[in-house]
Design a protein around this motif. Structure first.
Motif, PDB file in Angstrom:
ATOM      1  N   ALA A  30      21.406 123.162  -2.955  1.00 34.16           N
ATOM      2  CA  ALA A  30      21.519 124.516  -2.403  1.00 34.16           C
ATOM      3  C   ALA A  30      20.274 125.335  -2.727  1.00 34.16           C
ATOM      4  CB  ALA A  30      22.766 125.202  -2.958  1.00 34.16           C
ATOM      5  N   LEU A  31      19.759 125.171  -3.938  1.00 37.79           N
ATOM      6  CA  LEU A  31      18.546 125.890  -4.329  1.00 37.79           C
ATOM      7  C   LEU A  31      17.354 125.437  -3.498  1.00 37.79           C
ATOM      8  CD1 LEU A  31      17.262 127.907  -6.323  1.00 37.79           C
ATOM      9  CD2 LEU A  31      16.895 125.987  -7.894  1.00 37.79           C
ATOM     10  N   LEU A  32      17.241 124.135  -3.276  1.00 38.71           N
ATOM     11  CA  LEU A  32      16.138 123.612  -2.463  1.00 38.71           C
ATOM     12  C   LEU A  32      16.261 124.063  -1.008  1.00 38.71           C
ATOM     13  CD1 LEU A  32      15.852 119.995  -3.912  1.00 38.71           C
ATOM     14  CD2 LEU A  32      14.071 121.753  -3.976  1.00 38.71           C
ATOM     15  N   ASP A  33      17.476 124.071  -0.478  1.00 39.38           N
ATOM     16  CA  ASP A  33      17.676 124.538   0.902  1.00 39.38           C
ATOM     17  C   ASP A  33      17.226 125.987   1.047  1.00 39.38           C
ATOM     18  OD1 ASP A  33      18.678 122.109   1.691  1.00 39.38           O
ATOM     19  OD2 ASP A  33      20.789 122.710   1.555  1.00 39.38           O
ATOM     20  N   TRP A  34      17.571 126.808   0.067  1.00 37.64           N
ATOM     21  CA  TRP A  34      17.154 128.212   0.107  1.00 37.64           C
ATOM     22  C   TRP A  34      15.640 128.334  -0.007  1.00 37.64           C
ATOM     23  CZ3 TRP A  34      15.256 130.805  -4.415  1.00 37.64           C
ATOM     24  CH2 TRP A  34      14.936 132.142  -4.190  1.00 37.64           C
ATOM     25  N   ALA A  35      15.036 127.561  -0.909  1.00 37.72           N
ATOM     26  CA  ALA A  35      13.584 127.625  -1.100  1.00 37.72           C
ATOM     27  C   ALA A  35      12.840 127.216   0.166  1.00 37.72           C
ATOM     28  CB  ALA A  35      13.172 126.734  -2.266  1.00 37.72           C
ATOM     29  N   ARG A  36      13.427 126.301   0.941  1.00 34.46           N
ATOM     30  CA  ARG A  36      12.781 125.820   2.169  1.00 34.46           C
ATOM     31  C   ARG A  36      13.084 126.694   3.378  1.00 34.46           C
ATOM     32  NH1 ARG A  36      15.021 119.903   0.592  1.00 34.46           N
ATOM     33  NH2 ARG A  36      13.251 119.185  -0.684  1.00 34.46           N
ATOM     34  N   SER A  37      14.021 127.614   3.251  1.00 34.41           N
ATOM     35  CA  SER A  37      14.390 128.463   4.384  1.00 34.41           C
ATOM     36  C   SER A  37      13.290 129.487   4.645  1.00 34.41           C
ATOM     37  CB  SER A  37      15.717 129.173   4.103  1.00 34.41           C
ATOM     38  OG  SER A  37      15.586 130.084   3.017  1.00 34.41           O
ATOM     39  N   PRO A  38      13.185 129.984   5.887  1.00 34.80           N
ATOM     40  CA  PRO A  38      12.130 130.949   6.207  1.00 34.80           C
ATOM     41  C   PRO A  38      12.253 132.222   5.368  1.00 34.80           C
ATOM     42  CG  PRO A  38      13.137 130.082   8.205  1.00 34.80           C
ATOM     43  CD  PRO A  38      13.992 129.626   7.065  1.00 34.80           C
ATOM     44  N   TYR A  39      11.117 132.698   4.910  1.00 34.62           N
ATOM     45  CA  TYR A  39      11.074 133.960   4.164  1.00 34.62           C
ATOM     46  C   TYR A  39      10.652 135.074   5.111  1.00 34.62           C
ATOM     47  CZ  TYR A  39       9.077 137.693   1.361  1.00 34.62           C
ATOM     48  OH  TYR A  39       8.768 138.933   0.851  1.00 34.62           O
ATOM     49  N   GLU A  40      11.430 136.149   5.159  1.00 36.38           N
ATOM     50  CA  GLU A  40      11.126 137.289   6.016  1.00 36.38           C
ATOM     51  C   GLU A  40      10.808 138.498   5.135  1.00 36.38           C
ATOM     52  OE1 GLU A  40      14.224 137.988   8.802  1.00 36.38           O
ATOM     53  OE2 GLU A  40      14.174 135.947   9.634  1.00 36.38           O
ATOM     54  N   PRO A  41       9.558 138.955   5.140  1.00 36.38           N
ATOM     55  CA  PRO A  41       9.182 140.089   4.285  1.00 36.38           C
ATOM     56  C   PRO A  41       9.946 141.362   4.630  1.00 36.38           C
ATOM     57  CG  PRO A  41       7.235 138.922   5.058  1.00 36.38           C
ATOM     58  CD  PRO A  41       8.396 138.380   5.834  1.00 36.38           C
ATOM     59  N   SER A  42      10.161 142.159   3.618  1.00 37.21           N
ATOM     60  CA  SER A  42      10.773 143.473   3.799  1.00 37.21           C
ATOM     61  C   SER A  42       9.705 144.473   4.221  1.00 37.21           C
ATOM     62  CB  SER A  42      11.415 143.918   2.481  1.00 37.21           C
ATOM     63  OG  SER A  42      11.701 145.297   2.496  1.00 37.21           O
ATOM     64  N   PHE A  80      11.665 132.180  -8.144  1.00 39.24           N
ATOM     65  CA  PHE A  80      12.678 131.136  -8.240  1.00 39.24           C
ATOM     66  C   PHE A  80      12.508 130.019  -7.215  1.00 39.24           C
ATOM     67  CE2 PHE A  80      15.100 134.619 -10.384  1.00 39.24           C
ATOM     68  CZ  PHE A  80      15.081 134.022 -11.634  1.00 39.24           C
ATOM     69  N   ALA A  81      11.941 130.326  -6.045  1.00 34.76           N
ATOM     70  CA  ALA A  81      11.572 129.241  -5.138  1.00 34.76           C
ATOM     71  C   ALA A  81      10.257 128.627  -5.602  1.00 34.76           C
ATOM     72  CB  ALA A  81      11.459 129.744  -3.705  1.00 34.76           C
ATOM     73  N   GLY A  82       9.338 129.489  -6.032  1.00 39.66           N
ATOM     74  CA  GLY A  82       8.030 129.008  -6.462  1.00 39.66           C
ATOM     75  C   GLY A  82       8.075 128.087  -7.655  1.00 39.66           C
ATOM     76  N   GLN A  83       9.076 128.241  -8.529  1.00 39.82           N
ATOM     77  CA  GLN A  83       9.138 127.385  -9.709  1.00 39.82           C
ATOM     78  C   GLN A  83       9.455 125.927  -9.342  1.00 39.82           C
ATOM     79  OE1 GLN A  83      12.210 129.193 -12.105  1.00 39.82           O
ATOM     80  NE2 GLN A  83      13.876 128.134 -11.074  1.00 39.82           N
ATOM     81  N   LEU A  84       9.882 125.696  -8.100  1.00 39.06           N
ATOM     82  CA  LEU A  84      10.181 124.336  -7.654  1.00 39.06           C
ATOM     83  C   LEU A  84       8.924 123.565  -7.258  1.00 39.06           C
ATOM     84  CD1 LEU A  84      13.347 125.169  -5.531  1.00 39.06           C
ATOM     85  CD2 LEU A  84      13.292 124.065  -7.777  1.00 39.06           C
ATOM     86  N   GLY A  85       7.802 124.253  -7.140  1.00 41.72           N
ATOM     87  CA  GLY A  85       6.558 123.568  -6.822  1.00 41.72           C
ATOM     88  C   GLY A  85       5.553 124.500  -6.178  1.00 41.72           C
ATOM     89  N   LEU A 102       3.672 133.400  -0.638  1.00 43.67           N
ATOM     90  CA  LEU A 102       2.516 134.295  -0.762  1.00 43.67           C
ATOM     91  C   LEU A 102       1.809 134.480   0.577  1.00 43.67           C
ATOM     92  CD1 LEU A 102       0.887 133.189  -4.133  1.00 43.67           C
ATOM     93  CD2 LEU A 102       1.658 135.496  -3.578  1.00 43.67           C
ATOM     94  N   ARG A 103       1.600 133.394   1.304  1.00 44.85           N
ATOM     95  CA  ARG A 103       0.907 133.491   2.595  1.00 44.85           C
ATOM     96  C   ARG A 103       1.686 134.367   3.572  1.00 44.85           C
ATOM     97  NH1 ARG A 103      -0.581 127.040   3.223  1.00 44.85           N
ATOM     98  NH2 ARG A 103      -2.474 127.040   1.930  1.00 44.85           N
ATOM     99  N   THR A 104       2.999 134.175   3.619  1.00 47.10           N
ATOM    100  CA  THR A 104       3.820 134.965   4.537  1.00 47.10           C
ATOM    101  C   THR A 104       3.797 136.442   4.161  1.00 47.10           C
ATOM    102  OG1 THR A 104       5.282 133.069   4.908  1.00 47.10           O
ATOM    103  CG2 THR A 104       6.136 135.238   5.498  1.00 47.10           C
ATOM    104  N   GLU A 105       3.945 136.720   2.877  1.00 51.55           N
ATOM    105  CA  GLU A 105       3.939 138.111   2.410  1.00 51.55           C
ATOM    106  C   GLU A 105       2.586 138.765   2.670  1.00 51.55           C
ATOM    107  OE1 GLU A 105       5.537 141.536   0.212  1.00 51.55           O
ATOM    108  OE2 GLU A 105       6.404 139.851   1.322  1.00 51.55           O
ATOM    109  N   LEU A 106       1.519 138.060   2.380  1.00 52.40           N
ATOM    110  CA  LEU A 106       0.180 138.614   2.560  1.00 52.40           C
ATOM    111  C   LEU A 106      -0.105 138.906   4.030  1.00 52.40           C
ATOM    112  CD1 LEU A 106      -2.625 139.375   1.519  1.00 52.40           C
ATOM    113  CD2 LEU A 106      -3.241 136.953   1.652  1.00 52.40           C
TER     114      LEU A 106
END
Length: 203
Positions: free
Chosen positions: A79-91, A105-110, A118-122
Motif C-alpha cells: 500500500a505504501l509503494l502504491d501510494w509512492a508511485r501514484s501521481p503527485y498533484e501540487p497544492s 515518506f515516499a522519498g525514503q523508499l528510494g 521534487l521535479r513535479t513540485e518545482l
C-alpha cells in the motif's frame, strides 16, 4: 495526504505505538506543518489492522496501561509503494504539508521517488511564480469604512504580498538546490536549469 500514509511511512522505519506517532508529530513532524490529535491516530491504527496493512503486539507496561506496538505487514508495504508511485498533484499553496510528507515518506523508499516529487513540485512553482497582475492593487474596488485609509491599505497589501513572493522565491531556490544535489548523488544529469533569482526566466 491521508493520515494512513503518514503512519505507514513511520511503520516502514520501525514498529511504533500510537503514542510514539504522536511524539514524532510533536517533535520532528511539527516542522512539516502537519498535525493531528492523538484520538485521530488511535482511530486510524485499527483501520490499518483491518485492512491488513499493520499488525500489533501488546507491550505490557508495569503500573501503566499496556501499549499496542504496531508494525508494517507485506500488505502495508504494498500500500505504501502504491501510494509512492501514484501521481503527485501540487497544492496551490507553496510548501504545503502534502508535499513535505510525500517528499519524506515516499522519498525514503528510494531516490527515484524523492526526485520525481521534487521535479513535479518545482515545475508547478515555476509555472505559477509571479503570475501577471499579482501585485496590482489599483483595481481592488475598495469601499471602506471611514476609519480606513485606502492608501495605507494598499501599502499593507503590498508588504504582505512581498513577503509571500520572497518566501516562494526562497522555496523555489531550495527545490532547485535539493533536486540538483539528489540527482547528482543518484548519478543523474541535471534535469532542470538552476534557479537564477527573481526577474529571470526559469525554464
Amino acid at each position: 495526504m491521508r493520515l494512513e500514509h503518514v503512519i505507514l511511512g513511520l511503520l516502514a522505519l520501525r514498529p511504533v505505538s500510537g503514542y510514539d506517532i504522536r511524539k514524532w508529530m510533536d517533535g520532528k513532524g511539527k516542522y512539516l506543518g502537519y498535525d493531528v490529535q492523538l484520538p485521530q491516530i488511535y482511530r486510524t491504527l485499527p483501520r490499518l489492522v483491518d485492512s491488513g496493512w499493520a499488525e500489533f503486539d501488546v507491550d505490557p507496561r508495569e503500573g501503566r496501561p499496556d501499549a499496542k506496538v504496531y508494525r508494517l505487514t507485506a500488505g502495508g508495504r504494498d500500500a505504501l509503494l502504491d501510494w509512492a508511485r501514484s501521481p503527485y498533484e501540487p497544492s496551490p499553496r507553496p510548501a504545503d504539508p502534502d508535499f513535505q510528507l510525500r517528499f519524506l515518506f515516499a522519498g525514503q523508499l528510494g531516490p527515484e521517488y524523492a526526485i520525481a516529487v521534487l521535479r513535479t513540485e518545482l515545475d508547478y512553482r515555476l509555472a505559477h511564480f509571479g503570475e501577471p497582475g499579482w501585485m496590482d492593487f489599483t483595481a481592488l474596488g475598495l469601499d471602506p469604512i471611514p476609519d480606513i485609509d485606502t492608501t495605507w491599505v494598499r501599502k499593507l497589501h503590498l508588504a504582505a504580498h512581498e513577503h509571500g513572493y520572497a518566501s516562494t522565491a526562497a522555496y523555489i531556490a531550495w527545490l532547485q538546490l535539493t533536486l540538483a544535489r539528489l540527482e547528482g548523488e543518484a548519478g543523474l544529469p541535471p534535469s532542470r536549469a538552476p534557479y537564477r533569482g527573481v526577474g529571470h526566466d526559469n525554464p
